[in-house]
Design an enzyme around this catalytic site. Structure first.
Site, PDB file in Angstrom:
ATOM      1  N   LYS A 187       0.836  -1.192   0.000  1.00 17.86           N
ATOM      2  CA  LYS A 187       0.000   0.000   0.000  1.00 17.86           C
ATOM      3  C   LYS A 187       0.877   1.251   0.000  1.00 17.86           C
ATOM      4  O   LYS A 187       1.909   1.298   0.671  1.00 17.86           O
ATOM      5  CB  LYS A 187      -0.887  -0.004   1.255  1.00 17.86           C
ATOM      6  CG  LYS A 187      -1.659   1.268   1.510  1.00 17.86           C
ATOM      7  CD  LYS A 187      -2.720   1.514   0.466  1.00 17.86           C
ATOM      8  CE  LYS A 187      -3.491   2.802   0.765  1.00 17.86           C
ATOM      9  NZ  LYS A 187      -4.391   3.157  -0.335  1.00 17.86           N
ATOM     10  N   CYS A 224      -1.656  10.689  -6.141  1.00 16.83           N
ATOM     11  CA  CYS A 224      -2.856  10.410  -5.341  1.00 16.83           C
ATOM     12  C   CYS A 224      -3.863  11.536  -5.511  1.00 16.83           C
ATOM     13  O   CYS A 224      -3.585  12.683  -5.154  1.00 16.83           O
ATOM     14  CB  CYS A 224      -2.502  10.250  -3.870  1.00 16.83           C
ATOM     15  SG  CYS A 224      -3.954   9.880  -2.863  1.00 16.83           S
TER      16      CYS A 224
END
Length: 312
Positions: free
Chosen positions: A46, A131
């Site tokens: 992650k 992101c």
């Protein structure tokens, strides 16, 4: 006829080109181990921040008929958790490990990469420049000047091979501008295309409401929605980058889409929304379908068709 799905790159060998996209089945050691024990050719963690994060409020993921929308907000257990996993990872078993880094600041990224460099672990970092789901924070990948500073500092701190995860680009000028920048950094060995298409909006007409809570319903689109955009980014960066690899990510639901990504020039392929919905069994199914399609076309290995997309 035997089909060889193996991939040799970055000084590593993968039994096949598939692995998880960062963000899916990778937040906990349990999930990472599920991917490691699956048919995937590699594992990626992650995207981690220096300190643990809970992420955005729920609901923050919603599946649709054409894919998904999410605004996770980088929920993760913190860099040390994933570094410790990397320390205990059984590299000798031949399944490479990638460590995704997504610091809240440049200093955070450099701190994590400096520690990773000093640890001398054989995992390879993928730095997330894209992101789209942090309220108040723009995507670094859309700011070439900031990217240049970031990559220069990373190259100063980290001498090993690394990659970056990019947002989707939509204009030939931006493809060229970003490729020129990326080509300046020798240690940058691969780019992952693409992260989700940011700030989409899905509306439920029955409830007359958005379907996720963060950012008043805005979130990143994944799944079939993004396949054409992902393929365009893979093809353009495969053509424009020199001596670097492209990892395809976006819209892979079957062996056909994996084939398309490799045909467009991808060295390896990450699975996101499909993996989230189906679980780790998706890897074996997609590999079987890719192998069958290659047999049908008479291809013995991935190099037989990689990057050989025809134009009209």
């Amino acid at each position: 006829m035997r089909v060889d799905l193996s991939v040799s790159w970055l000084g590593l060998t993968m039994a096949n080109p598939l692995y998880n996209a960062s963000g899916v089945m990778c937040r906990s050691v349990t999930e990472l181990e599920q991917v490691r024990h699956s048919a995937a050719g590699a594992v990626i963690s992650k995207s981690c921040t220096l300190q643990p994060r809970d992420g955005n409020p729920e609901p923050r993921y919603h599946a649709t008929a054409l894919g998904s929308i999410n605004s996770m907000g980088l929920p993760n257990a913190g860099y040390a958790y994933y570094r410790d996993y990397a320390r205990s990872y059984p590299y000798a078993q031949g399944k490479p490990l990638f460590l995704s880094i997504s610091g809240m600041t440049l200093e955070d990224n450099l701190s994590m990469l400096a520690d990773l460099a000093s640890s001398a672990l054989p995992c390879i970092p993928e730095v997330n420049l894209s992101c789209p789901n942090l309220p108040g924070k723009p995507q670094l990948g859309y700011d070439p000047d900031a990217c240049a500073i970031t990559l220069a500092e990373i190259s100063r701190i980290y001498s090993g091979p690394f990659g970056v995860k990019l947002p989707p680009y939509f204009d030939p000028v931006h493809f060229s501008q970003m490729a020129d920048l990326l080509n300046e950094f020798v240690g940058l060995r691969f780019v992952t295309c693409i992260n989700s298409i940011g700030n989409g909006l899905v509306i439920d007409p029955d409830t007359e409401s958005v379907v996720i809570k963060p950012k008043d319903g805005l979130g990143g689109l994944g799944g079939s929605y993004v396949l054409p955009t992902a393929l365009a980014n893979v093809r353009e960066f495969a053509r424009l980058l020199h001596g670097k690899h492209v990892v395809g990510c976006g819209g892979i639901n079957s062996g056909r889409e994996a084939f398309m990504h490799i045909l467009a020039g991808a060295t390896a392929v990450q699975i996101g929304t499909c993996l989230y919905e189906e679980g780790e069994g998706a890897f074996a199914r997609i590999l079987d379908e890719l192998r069958a399609l290659m047999l049908q076309k008479g291809y013995r290995c991935l190099d037989d068709f990689r990057g050989k997309l025809k134009t009209l």
